[in-house]
Design a protein around this motif. Structure first.
Motif, PDB file in Angstrom:
ATOM      1  N   ASP A  72       0.802  -1.224   0.000  1.00  0.00           N
ATOM      2  CA  ASP A  72       0.000   0.000   0.000  1.00  0.00           C
ATOM      3  C   ASP A  72       0.832   1.271   0.000  1.00  0.00           C
ATOM      4  O   ASP A  72       0.551   2.222   0.716  1.00  0.00           O
ATOM      5  N   GLU A  94      -6.040   5.134  -1.635  1.00  0.00           N
ATOM      6  CA  GLU A  94      -6.177   3.993  -0.736  1.00  0.00           C
ATOM      7  C   GLU A  94      -4.870   3.607  -0.044  1.00  0.00           C
ATOM      8  O   GLU A  94      -4.880   2.839   0.908  1.00  0.00           O
ATOM      9  N   ALA A  95      -3.752   4.121  -0.522  1.00  0.00           N
ATOM     10  CA  ALA A  95      -2.447   3.722   0.017  1.00  0.00           C
ATOM     11  C   ALA A  95      -2.281   4.196   1.459  1.00  0.00           C
ATOM     12  O   ALA A  95      -2.991   5.073   1.936  1.00  0.00           O
ATOM     13  N   LYS A  96      -1.301   3.611   2.115  1.00  0.00           N
ATOM     14  CA  LYS A  96      -1.015   3.971   3.500  1.00  0.00           C
ATOM     15  C   LYS A  96       0.115   4.998   3.616  1.00  0.00           C
ATOM     16  O   LYS A  96       0.289   5.616   4.650  1.00  0.00           O
TER      17      LYS A  96
END
Length: 113
Positions: free
Chosen positions: A16, A42-44
């Motif tokens: 992510d 959506e990535a962290k």
């Protein structure tokens, strides 16, 4: 996420992470939109691979600082990975913005810090 800019490559990676690789000379760069979009995804975390960047001007600095603000607002880390070229490092030093961003020595470190 993609880019038509030959100086910029954007990819989603395992874990992510959005990896944005910049290279060459960024003068007049308008990368604000790409960094802001990464903060809303959506990535962290977002990692900016700056190791291939040889020059950056105030427009590039503005894009990075704007991206950092967007990431801070969403609680998502934005990490700049080096090593930084001397001229790029100097830009952050002389503008007093070095402490405003998280820097690490490599993309590998940035993925997990």
């Amino acid at each position: 996420m993609s880019s038509d800019d030959p100086m910029l490559a954007v990819e989603a990676t395992a874990g992510d992470v959005v990896l944005i690789s910049v290279r060459g000379s960024l003068d007049g760069w308008s990368g604000c939109d790409g960094l802001a979009r990464a903060a809303q995804g959506e990535a962290k975390r977002t990692v900016v691979d700056s190791s291939g960047l040889t020059f950056a001007d105030s427009a590039a600095l503005h894009a990075l600082l704007h991206g950092r603000r967007k990431h801070t607002a969403t609680g998502m880390p934005l990490v700049l990975a080096g090593p930084l070229h001397t001229t790029v490092h100097r830009l952050f030093e002389i503008t007093g913005t070095r402490e405003a961003s998280r820097f690490v020595d490599s993309v590998e470190q940035a993925r997990t810090c």
